[in-house]
Design a protein around this motif. Structure first.
Motif, PDB file in Angstrom:
ATOM      1  N   MET A 173       0.868   7.539   2.097  1.00 36.31           N
ATOM      2  CA  MET A 173       0.052   6.300   1.559  1.00 36.31           C
ATOM      3  C   MET A 173      -0.096   6.711  -0.015  1.00 36.31           C
ATOM      4  SD  MET A 173      -0.489   3.983   3.903  1.00 36.31           S
ATOM      5  CE  MET A 173      -1.837   3.043   3.167  1.00 36.31           C
ATOM      6  N   VAL A 174      -0.142   5.471  -0.813  1.00 37.15           N
ATOM      7  CA  VAL A 174      -0.410   5.816  -2.179  1.00 37.15           C
ATOM      8  C   VAL A 174      -1.772   5.578  -2.162  1.00 37.15           C
ATOM      9  CG1 VAL A 174      -0.011   4.794  -4.429  1.00 37.15           C
ATOM     10  CG2 VAL A 174       1.816   4.819  -2.822  1.00 37.15           C
ATOM     11  N   THR A 175      -2.580   6.527  -3.009  1.00 35.14           N
ATOM     12  CA  THR A 175      -3.562   6.445  -3.280  1.00 35.14           C
ATOM     13  C   THR A 175      -4.110   5.418  -4.634  1.00 35.14           C
ATOM     14  OG1 THR A 175      -4.290   8.723  -2.570  1.00 35.14           O
ATOM     15  CG2 THR A 175      -6.050   7.663  -4.077  1.00 35.14           C
ATOM     16  N   ARG A 176      -4.870   4.404  -4.456  1.00 34.75           N
ATOM     17  CA  ARG A 176      -5.133   3.485  -5.401  1.00 34.75           C
ATOM     18  C   ARG A 176      -6.525   3.745  -6.474  1.00 34.75           C
ATOM     19  NH1 ARG A 176      -1.048  -0.398  -5.264  1.00 34.75           N
ATOM     20  NH2 ARG A 176      -0.239  -0.710  -3.394  1.00 34.75           N
ATOM     21  N   GLN A 177      -6.754   3.162  -7.370  1.00 36.66           N
ATOM     22  CA  GLN A 177      -7.745   3.350  -8.156  1.00 36.66           C
ATOM     23  C   GLN A 177      -7.723   2.285  -9.148  1.00 36.66           C
ATOM     24  OE1 GLN A 177      -7.184   7.303 -10.037  1.00 36.66           O
ATOM     25  NE2 GLN A 177      -5.894   6.087 -11.657  1.00 36.66           N
TER      26      GLN A 177
END
Length: 410
Positions: A1-5
């Motif tokens: 999973m890609v960590t979003r911010q």
């Protein structure tokens, strides 16, 4: 999973780097031109139709010019790899003098009609680039003024042999006295070619106002302002003007021109002598035995005999026949640095650019000519690096294959 911010302002600002604006309209226009074709587009937009068509057009159905350009498109390069060509040398010695790039500016007639800086822009740009400038007999700047614009560079003079021979002889003497180092004795214009665009436009020197020219000029007021507020357009080396281009050429040229005229000019001219307009191997071989220094394979930019031989196609055979005896130039159809590199690889010692130079002139005066030279120079360097050669001397016929479309029937 890609960590979003959430995007951080600093990251956004790093991405938002705008180009510095170019406020000068000419500089902005020229910076947008990445190819000679781009300069042509700008030139067409900024120049009245009659003047642009005089530059852009050729004879009759314009088949010769189309074929010449197609010949350059129909090549295949053969690059070498792992040759370490970080730096390349584009210089050479041609006709007894240096050239920083393997092309010279070709002779063009009526040049100030295209843009009022005319030959002065060409000569001064050539000086800055370290390449020769060639002044036409039908130029609109005098021999002496071109020398003043290019005092320490190389100036070449293109000579037509006219009905009144003494005019030609006097021009030859003036060019020699001014320090021009090479004479281009032009042999492919015993009469004027049928330049139909010019006839349809009623092209003349000076320009004649008609309803059509007025309508065409309305969106180009800058051209007319330049034309009307600078010295009158006239042939700097000839005393009479008026009439269509074809009529002027027919009055100036002489269909009786012969090898006897060449002998006379050779006796007058003290510098290098080049015969411009050679179109077959036999004539090249004949000239090699007559004491000339070089030839230019040319069909006059397609402006004389339509369906004439393609100079670039003639090049390999002529080089095999006389390349050890004469220096060989080629013109007609050159629109990129790759065309120039291909010509040098097949044995040419130099090339000439005509329309490419005039497109730049029409697009932006002296700065436009500088841009033409810069574009071609960049393309030459890039092509050489991609071929894996570090100097012009390393270019060989093995680097170029001429693909065939037109083959003679048995």
């Amino acid at each position: 999973m890609v960590t979003r911010q959430f995007p951080r302002p600093k990251d956004l600002f790093d991405l938002m780097k705008f180009k510095k604006p170019v406020w000068n309209a000419t500089d902005r226009r020229l910076a947008s031109a990445l190819t000679i074709a781009d300069l042509r587009t700008i030139a067409k937009r900024r120049t009245p139709k009659a003047a642009f068509d005089y530059t852009d057009g050729s004879a009759e159905q314009e088949i010769s010019l189309a074929r010449a350009r197609q010949a350059f498109e129909d090549i295949e390069f053969s690059p070498s790899i792992l040759r370490g060509t970080a730096d390349v040398d584009t210089s050479s010695t041609v006709l007894g003098g240096p050239m920083a790039l393997p092309f010279a500016i070709a002779p063009t007639g009526f040049t100030r009609l295209m843009q009022t800086e005319g030959e002065i822009a060409g000569a001064s740009a050539a000086r800055a680039a370290g390449i020769p400038f060639t002044l036409s007999t039908l130029g609109t700047t005098s021999i002496e003024d071109v020398k003043a614009a290019n005092p320490d560079g190389r100036n070449w003079f293109q000579l037509y042999v006219m009905r009144d021979r003494e005019i030609s002889y006097e021009l030859t003497r003036r060019a020699a006295a001014a320090g021009f180092d090479t004479l281009h004795f032009t042999v492919d214009t015993p009469v004027a070619g049928a330049r139909l665009r010019d006839k349809r436009n009623g092209f003349s020197i000076p320009p004649q106002l008609t309803l059509g020219t007025i309508v065409n000029a309305i969106p180009r007021p800058w051209w007319w302002w330049d034309f009307l507020t600078t010295p009158a357009l006239q042939f700097a080396s000839l005393s009479s003007t008026g009439g269509t281009v074809g009529e002027l050429l027919d009055a100036a040229m002489d269909p009786t021109i012969s090898f006897a005229d060449l002998e006379v000019i050779r006796g007058i001219w003290p510098g290098k002598l080049v015969i411009k307009g050679v179109q077959n191997v036999q004539d090249a071989a004949t000239l090699a035995g007559l004491g000339v220094d070089g030839i230019v394979l040319s069909n006059h930019g397609g402006r004389q005999l339509d369906r004439a031989p393609i100079p670039f196609h003639l090049l390999p055979e002529v080089v095999r026949e006389v390349g050890s005896e004469l220096e060989i130039g080629v013109d007609t159809g050159i629109m990129s640095g790759a065309d120039i590199v291909a010509s040098i690889a097949l044995g040419a010692d130099f090339t000439l650019i005509g329309r490419a130079y005039l497109y730049g002139l029409m697009a932006g005066g002296r700065r436009g000519v500088d841009r033409t030279i810069a574009i071609l120079g960049e393309q030459i360097v890039r092509t050489m690096k991609l071929l894996g050669v570090a100097s012009l001397a390393e270019l060989t016929p093995g680097h170029v294959t001429q693909l065939q479309r037109l083959t003679p029937r048995p």
